[in-house]
Structures are given as C-alpha cells and as structure tokens.
Design an enzyme around this catalytic site. Sequence first.
Site, PDB file in Angstrom:
ATOM      1  N   GLU A 196      45.807  32.582  58.583  1.00 41.80           N
ATOM      2  CA  GLU A 196      44.479  32.814  59.128  1.00 41.80           C
ATOM      3  C   GLU A 196      43.594  31.572  59.051  1.00 41.80           C
ATOM      4  O   GLU A 196      43.699  30.766  58.125  1.00 41.80           O
ATOM      5  CB  GLU A 196      43.817  33.981  58.391  1.00 41.80           C
ATOM      6  N   CYS A 216      37.421  27.016  58.163  1.00 39.61           N
ATOM      7  CA  CYS A 216      38.161  27.243  56.919  1.00 39.61           C
ATOM      8  C   CYS A 216      39.645  27.309  57.285  1.00 39.61           C
ATOM      9  O   CYS A 216      40.081  28.197  58.010  1.00 39.61           O
ATOM     10  CB  CYS A 216      37.670  28.548  56.301  1.00 39.61           C
ATOM     11  N   CYS A 250      42.814  37.042  44.097  1.00 39.24           N
ATOM     12  CA  CYS A 250      42.946  36.478  45.442  1.00 39.24           C
ATOM     13  C   CYS A 250      43.983  37.235  46.263  1.00 39.24           C
ATOM     14  O   CYS A 250      45.128  37.398  45.836  1.00 39.24           O
ATOM     15  CB  CYS A 250      43.335  34.998  45.335  1.00 39.24           C
ATOM     16  N   CYS A 271      46.620  33.674  41.714  1.00 41.62           N
ATOM     17  CA  CYS A 271      45.380  34.035  41.013  1.00 41.62           C
ATOM     18  C   CYS A 271      45.147  35.546  41.135  1.00 41.62           C
ATOM     19  O   CYS A 271      45.399  36.138  42.179  1.00 41.62           O
ATOM     20  CB  CYS A 271      44.196  33.279  41.596  1.00 41.62           C
ATOM     21  N   CYS A 284      35.845  34.821  51.626  1.00 43.46           N
ATOM     22  CA  CYS A 284      36.683  34.103  50.656  1.00 43.46           C
ATOM     23  C   CYS A 284      37.649  35.051  49.973  1.00 43.46           C
ATOM     24  O   CYS A 284      37.260  36.104  49.491  1.00 43.46           O
ATOM     25  CB  CYS A 284      35.840  33.502  49.538  1.00 43.46           C
TER      26      CYS A 284
HETATM   27  N1  SAH Z   1      43.810  27.487  46.762  1.00 42.96           N
HETATM   28  C1  SAH Z   1      42.555  26.844  46.834  1.00 42.96           C
HETATM   29  C2  SAH Z   1      41.827  27.069  48.133  1.00 42.96           C
HETATM   30  C3  SAH Z   1      41.875  28.437  48.739  1.00 42.96           C
HETATM   31  S1  SAH Z   1      40.949  29.681  47.928  1.00 42.96           S
HETATM   32  C4  SAH Z   1      41.692  27.255  45.653  1.00 42.96           C
HETATM   33  O1  SAH Z   1      42.039  28.196  44.956  1.00 42.96           O
HETATM   34  O2  SAH Z   1      40.685  26.591  45.438  1.00 42.96           O
HETATM   35  C5  SAH Z   1      39.272  29.271  48.319  1.00 42.96           C
HETATM   36  C6  SAH Z   1      38.251  29.831  47.338  1.00 42.96           C
HETATM   37  O3  SAH Z   1      38.139  31.258  47.432  1.00 42.96           O
HETATM   38  C7  SAH Z   1      38.630  29.540  45.903  1.00 42.96           C
HETATM   39  O4  SAH Z   1      37.538  29.096  45.157  1.00 42.96           O
HETATM   40  C8  SAH Z   1      39.082  30.892  45.437  1.00 42.96           C
HETATM   41  O5  SAH Z   1      39.012  30.984  44.060  1.00 42.96           O
HETATM   42  C9  SAH Z   1      38.149  31.813  46.139  1.00 42.96           C
HETATM   43  N2  SAH Z   1      38.611  33.191  46.146  1.00 42.96           N
HETATM   44  C10 SAH Z   1      39.886  33.625  46.124  1.00 42.96           C
HETATM   45  N3  SAH Z   1      39.921  34.974  46.132  1.00 42.96           N
HETATM   46  C11 SAH Z   1      38.646  35.397  46.183  1.00 42.96           C
HETATM   47  C12 SAH Z   1      38.050  36.690  46.263  1.00 42.96           C
HETATM   48  N4  SAH Z   1      38.777  37.802  46.305  1.00 42.96           N
HETATM   49  N5  SAH Z   1      36.703  36.763  46.317  1.00 42.96           N
HETATM   50  C13 SAH Z   1      35.955  35.631  46.319  1.00 42.96           C
HETATM   51  N6  SAH Z   1      36.465  34.399  46.262  1.00 42.96           N
HETATM   52  C14 SAH Z   1      37.797  34.277  46.200  1.00 42.96           C
HETATM   53 FE1  SF4 Z   2      44.618  30.974  43.727  1.00 43.55          FE
HETATM   54 FE2  SF4 Z   2      44.342  32.169  46.091  1.00 43.55          FE
HETATM   55 FE3  SF4 Z   2      43.636  29.575  45.799  1.00 43.55          FE
HETATM   56 FE4  SF4 Z   2      46.219  30.325  45.741  1.00 43.55          FE
HETATM   57  S1  SF4 Z   2      44.818  30.508  47.483  1.00 43.55           S
HETATM   58  S2  SF4 Z   2      45.205  28.927  44.331  1.00 43.55           S
HETATM   59  S3  SF4 Z   2      46.141  32.299  44.704  1.00 43.55           S
HETATM   60  S4  SF4 Z   2      42.674  31.346  44.810  1.00 43.55           S
END
Ligand code: SAH
Ligand code: SF4
Length: 392
Positions: free
Chosen positions: A90, A103, A117, A114, A348
């Site tokens: 996406e 994005c 996420c 994580c 996000c």
């Molecule tokens: N992998 C990278 C970039 C993609 S995630 C990273 O983790 O930084 C982009 C951002 O969205 C990150 O800061 C991540 O922690 C945040 N994020 C992921 N899941 C989320 C959620 N369910 N609600 C809000 N932010 C979220």
């Molecule tokens: Fe963590 Fe999601 Fe970022 Fe991957 S994309 S590093 S699982 S927040």
Amino acid sequence: MINLLQLDRSALGDWCEQQGEQPFRATQLFRWIHQRGERDFTAMSDLAKPFRDKLIASAQVAGLPVASEQVAHDGTVKWLFDIGNGDAVETVFIPEAGRGTLCISSQAGCAVNCRFCATGHQGFSRNLTCAEIVAQIWHAEFELRRRLHLAAGERAVTNVVMMGMGEPLQNYAALVPALRTMLDDHGYGLSRRRVTVSTSGVVPMIERLRDDCPVALAVSLHAPDDALRDELVPLNRKYPIAELLAAARRYLERAPRDFITIEYCMLDGVNDTPAQAEALLALLRGDGTAERPGLACKVNLIPFNPFAASGLKRSSAARVAAFAAVLQEGGLVTTIRKTRGDDIAAACGQLAGEVQDRTRVAERRARALPVRVAAPASRRRSGDALAPGRRP
Ligand code: SAH
Ligand code: SF4
C-alpha cells in the site's frame, strides 16, 4: 527486459554506456521518465531514433498494477499495488495545505514484528525492488498531476515518508537508489529534508545511511526503557535504546535537519503513564553526563490506530495530552499526529496490503505472551529470530 525504474541516474548512465550511448542521454531519458511520467519510448522526441529502437527492444518503464484505490473523506488516497505471487503493498497520499506527502512501502510485510503494527502482524514476504519503491512515487505523482490538473512544473508529491509497510533499513540495497531518484534534480527533485526514512532502529544501517544518503530520519521509539521496548519492538533486543540513540546522535552530524524525529505510538495502559512520560523526557533531554547524553529531537506522539487482533487500545485524548504536556514542560518540542485516512484504513500502522507470510509470524505470535507494562528483562542480544531472510 530491464525496468528502468530500477536504476538511479548514475546506474542509468552506466546502462546507456553499455548500449554505446553518451552519458548525457541518460539524463534526458531519466527526465522523460521521472519528470514527465513518460513510458512510451517513441514519444521521447529528443532521443535519436536508433536509441529509441534500442530502448524499445531491451527496456521498459513498468509501473505496478493497481489492485485498488480508495479515497477518504479527508482527501487521503490509498493505492493497493499488486506485486505478484499473492503479495500486495500500500501507498498513501496525504494532501495538506501547500503540500502533499506520500507514504511509501519498502517491503511486503515486515520481519520486525512490532506488537502494535498491522504490517508486523502479517509477517514478512519479501523486500521490494528499487523499481517497486520508485513505481509508487512514479504512479502517484503522475496520476495526481493529471487528476488535479496541475500545471507543468507543479508537483503533487512534495514530501516523502518511508512509513508505509516494511522496515526500510532492512531493505537497504533497494532503498538507497530509490532515495537517490527521489532527490535527483533530474528526477523528483525533493530536498533531503523533505524525504524521511522512518526506522524501528536498525543501528548499523543508520550509520550507513548517514554516509550514503543522509535524508531526514525518524526513529520509532515507543518506550522509555529497554524492558518495555524489547516487548513492543523486538529488534530492541538486538539494538537496545542506548545504542540506538547513540547512532541517532551520530546521524545528526550529516542530517539535513538539526533534530531527529522520535515517534511514539500511544498505547493505553502500556506506555502512556505520567511516569513513563517523565522517563522519556529524562532519556531524551539527558543530563549532560556520558551516561545520559540525550538527543536533539522532536517528539511526535501517534495515537495508536487499532486493528483487529492487536489486543491493544488507543490512549485517551486526555492521556495523550497529559503525556505531551510533561514533555513540553520539560522543553521537548512535542506534537500529536493527526490521524488521516482512517476511514479507509490508511492511517499509521493500519497498512496491511496482502502478504504471503513466509516467516510464520502468526504461528509464533500465537505462542507469545501478551504485552505487559513491566516486562522481565530477559535480554537476548543475539537472539533476534526476526531478521529478514531467516527462517524460524
Ligand atoms: N518500519 C518503520 C516504518 C514504517 S511504520 C518504522 O517502524 O519506523 C511507520 C510508523 O507508524 C512507525 O513509527 C510505527 O511505529 C507507526 N505505527 C505502526 N503501527 C501503528 C499503529 N497501529 N498505530 C499508530 N502508529 C503505528
Ligand atoms: Fe515495526 Fe510495523 Fe515498522 Fe515493521 S513496519 S518495524 S512491524 S512498526
């Protein structure tokens, strides 16, 4: 057939040379592709006919097939691109007054896993190629230019954040040429401060990005201490907070801005207490000692965007405001991220695309324990089973 979206301008120069062409032809070709969105070589009128014939025979400009497109009430656009073999990624465009932020995804799924996420919950399928990363901006830019009737020279995408699906620094080899194409004056012409790489903390690659292509950096911290961060961001077991912040400090020597963005996803009852705000403030402000040197940063609090199966809740607005107040009163510039496009699951952490999990993350997750606030600090520095490419 080579897909020319795979090549940054220098690699395109090498390729043109191999075809017996002058290097400046590469710049002309690059401009047709990335400044005009042209994919039809016959339309590239300033290229000599023999070169165009060679291009037709051996190259293509291949975007990604759009599996779906959704537009949210607030104008946010989300594309789902089919990348084959059952995987889809996406891309989200967020329009704001005077700017448009794209994005971009870097992987199908993510191996970091994580807890909060949606992408992480899907597991990991594969890295995107450079062409697949660039195809996202190529499609968005020229599709939006047509749709918004932008005049020649006007840009739809003014900012890029590598905050879509995936951990960009675990796909470094494809990321760097893609960033170079975005920054190139003959490409998308974005300044380094308008392109942000967001990372969960792949320390050695932060060091390399600093030397190779220092764009703006965002670090996804989410916890003020290692015990909690180990649980929320499993990569922390390999690269704990002190090492991560040290890498971020070194990055500042070359960064286009004089601060690092710290992202902190607000999870109800997990990382949002006043005591945790104080701990985060102490960590980031530091006290001038070698033990706690702090970091020049701005904090961006992201209210958790829930998705089924996470088992986590968003912190209340009051809780987020109180957390922000502690940081602000302590002298840290702190903002609360506005949620955009959540009616189309484009906010996000909601990006999920479709991922053929090749890491069996869902299976492992079923065996994992739920997140606790105070975690036992069983630190496994080398036990990162989630590195991409490894099979459990
Ligand atoms: N992998 C990278 C970039 C993609 S995630 C990273 O983790 O930084 C982009 C951002 O969205 C990150 O800061 C991540 O922690 C945040 N994020 C992921 N899941 C989320 C959620 N369910 N609600 C809000 N932010 C979220
Ligand atoms: Fe963590 Fe999601 Fe970022 Fe991957 S994309 S590093 S699982 S927040």
